[in-house]
Motif scaffolding. Structure first.
Motif, PDB file in Angstrom:
ATOM      1  N   PHE A 123      38.537  44.822  40.441  1.00  0.00           N
ATOM      2  CA  PHE A 123      39.995  44.999  40.260  1.00  0.00           C
ATOM      3  C   PHE A 123      40.778  44.295  41.381  1.00  0.00           C
ATOM      4  O   PHE A 123      41.700  43.545  41.152  1.00  0.00           O
ATOM      5  CB  PHE A 123      40.356  46.424  39.795  1.00  0.00           C
ATOM      6  N   PRO A 124      40.347  44.499  42.697  1.00  0.00           N
ATOM      7  CA  PRO A 124      41.231  43.826  43.686  1.00  0.00           C
ATOM      8  C   PRO A 124      41.234  42.529  43.752  1.00  0.00           C
ATOM      9  O   PRO A 124      42.187  41.760  43.746  1.00  0.00           O
ATOM     10  CB  PRO A 124      40.624  44.553  44.985  1.00  0.00           C
ATOM     11  N   GLN A 125      40.074  41.952  43.297  1.00  0.00           N
ATOM     12  CA  GLN A 125      39.804  40.367  43.390  1.00  0.00           C
ATOM     13  C   GLN A 125      40.879  39.763  42.312  1.00  0.00           C
ATOM     14  O   GLN A 125      41.441  38.851  42.576  1.00  0.00           O
ATOM     15  CB  GLN A 125      38.475  40.125  43.089  1.00  0.00           C
ATOM     16  N   ALA A 126      40.831  40.419  41.102  1.00  0.00           N
ATOM     17  CA  ALA A 126      41.830  40.222  40.021  1.00  0.00           C
ATOM     18  C   ALA A 126      43.344  40.164  40.442  1.00  0.00           C
ATOM     19  O   ALA A 126      44.092  39.322  40.240  1.00  0.00           O
ATOM     20  CB  ALA A 126      41.614  40.975  38.553  1.00  0.00           C
ATOM     21  N   LYS A 127      43.617  41.400  41.225  1.00  0.00           N
ATOM     22  CA  LYS A 127      44.855  41.418  41.778  1.00  0.00           C
ATOM     23  C   LYS A 127      45.373  40.249  42.595  1.00  0.00           C
ATOM     24  O   LYS A 127      46.463  39.770  42.709  1.00  0.00           O
ATOM     25  CB  LYS A 127      45.125  42.745  42.006  1.00  0.00           C
ATOM     26  N   TRP A 128      44.308  39.943  43.475  1.00  0.00           N
ATOM     27  CA  TRP A 128      44.558  38.985  44.621  1.00  0.00           C
ATOM     28  C   TRP A 128      44.762  37.604  44.027  1.00  0.00           C
ATOM     29  O   TRP A 128      45.629  36.597  44.227  1.00  0.00           O
ATOM     30  CB  TRP A 128      43.529  38.727  45.517  1.00  0.00           C
ATOM     31  N   VAL A 129      43.929  37.401  42.636  1.00  0.00           N
ATOM     32  CA  VAL A 129      44.357  36.053  41.954  1.00  0.00           C
ATOM     33  C   VAL A 129      45.474  36.118  41.471  1.00  0.00           C
ATOM     34  O   VAL A 129      46.368  34.849  41.651  1.00  0.00           O
ATOM     35  CB  VAL A 129      43.183  35.722  40.917  1.00  0.00           C
TER      36      VAL A 129
END
Ligand SMILES: C[S@@+](CC[C@H](N)C(=O)[O-])C[C@H]1O[C@@H](n2cnc3c(N)ncnc32)[C@H](O)[C@@H]1O
Length: 307
Positions: A23-29
């Motif tokens: 989830f964090p990586q998706a948000k950063w993208v």
């Protein structure tokens, strides 16, 4: 990945999180492609995402899924109080180095306060400034943290060096994110370890370095995402990973003032040989320090005053 038309930011993050299993990586993208920060996205979760942004996000996710480190895909990474721009000419700043920088910052604060104290008591000290060198600065993580975090009332100079001109270009970009008075504290020099420092003999209070310290056998075992993307010049050192550490430890004394300090990051198994080396060289108070995972990760030593 199939992402439908008319999708909101919240749904896009959920879909990308499934793809990336993070989830964090998706948000950063989504933050990266939209230019929105975390708070703004939180307010726009149901708003429709423009189609071109969905395509850009899909492209970034493809790169991550093919093994590129998320940090290079995002082109930035956080280090202490800085958001550093990064690219493949610099090492991705690591959390263990945040601890090294924190130790040096505490030491500088202490020394600045002692100097201020001595000046206020007028004990014949006529200088208030302190000079620190960060050897192999890469993205500028350590040097720029020092320039940012030391109270501006203290007069410090930070010299940041690197062999790689490309790395120094990245560090210079990162310097621009600091306030102007903090920026003025930093200067960059290109060259092999101490070569650019001819004018600094016996003139440096603290030398800090996170040099390359990965041996050939460890290098061969590194994750593909490290080997394929991070610069080998930032990681690999000969002689079981010790060559740059020993070179720096052997030559630092010439540049340090009396009571100057050397701080070196290394691998846990290199602590013992490095401590032994420093104790047999001209250093006293040699200590090893732990990283956030409680592994021994860096050493410090003071130059022994000439008797
Ligand atoms: C492990 S990286 C550390 C980067 C940064 N200080 C950090 O902690 O994220 C080592 C750095 O040393 C630089 N370097 C390697 N060999 C060097 C040399 N002989 N002289 C100066 N810098 C060197 C590399 O270009 C790289 O930026």
């Amino acid at each position: 990945m199939t992402v439908g038309r008319g999708i909101g930011y919240g749904d896009l993050i959920d879909l990308l999180a499934k793809e990336l299993q993070s989830f964090p990586q998706a948000k950063w993208v989504v933050e990266k492609v939209s230019g929105l920060d975390n708070t703004s996205i939180g307010l726009l979760l149901k708003d429709q995402v423009p189609l071109y942004l969905i395509d850009e996000a899909k492209e970034l996710v493809r790169r991550v899924k093919e093994g590129e480190p998320i940090q290079y895909v995002l082109e930035s990474w956080d280090f202490r109080y800085l958001r550093l721009a990064i690219n493949r000419s610099v090492l991705i700043p690591r959390p263990e180095t945040e601890v090294v920088a924190g130790f040096v910052i505490d030491e500088i604060r202490q020394r600045c306060e002692n100097l201020e104290d001595a000046v206020s008591k007028d004990v014949g000290i006529d200088r208030r400034y302190l000079r620190v060198v960060d050897l192999g600065t890469g993205s500028g993580a350590i040097a720029l943290s020092i320039a940012k975090e030391i109270d501006i009332r203290f007069d410090i100079e930070v010299v940041a060096t690197d062999l790689s001109q490309e790395a120094l270009e990245v560090a210079k970009t990162n310097l621009e994110t600091l306030d102007f008075p903090q920026q003025k504290r930093v200067q960059f020099m290109q060259g092999f370890w101490f070569n650019p420092l001819d004018d600094y003999i016996s003139a440096v209070d603290i030398i800090v370095s996170n040099p390359p310290y990965v041996s050939q056998s460890q290098y061969d075992e590194l994750d593909k995402c490290v080997k394929d993307f991070e610069p080998k010049v930032a990681l690999f050192a000969s002689d079981e990973g010790m060559s740059d550490l020993i070179y720096i430890a052997s030559n630092a004394a010439k540049y340090l003032k009396d009571d100057g300090m050397l701080v070196l990051e290394c691998a846990p198994e290199q602590i013992e040989p490095l401590v032994n080396f420093l104790e047999q060289a001209n250093y006293s108070d040699v200590e090893s320090h732990l990283d956030l995972s409680l592994r021994p990760r860096f050493v410090s030593g003071r130059i022994r005053a000439a008797s």
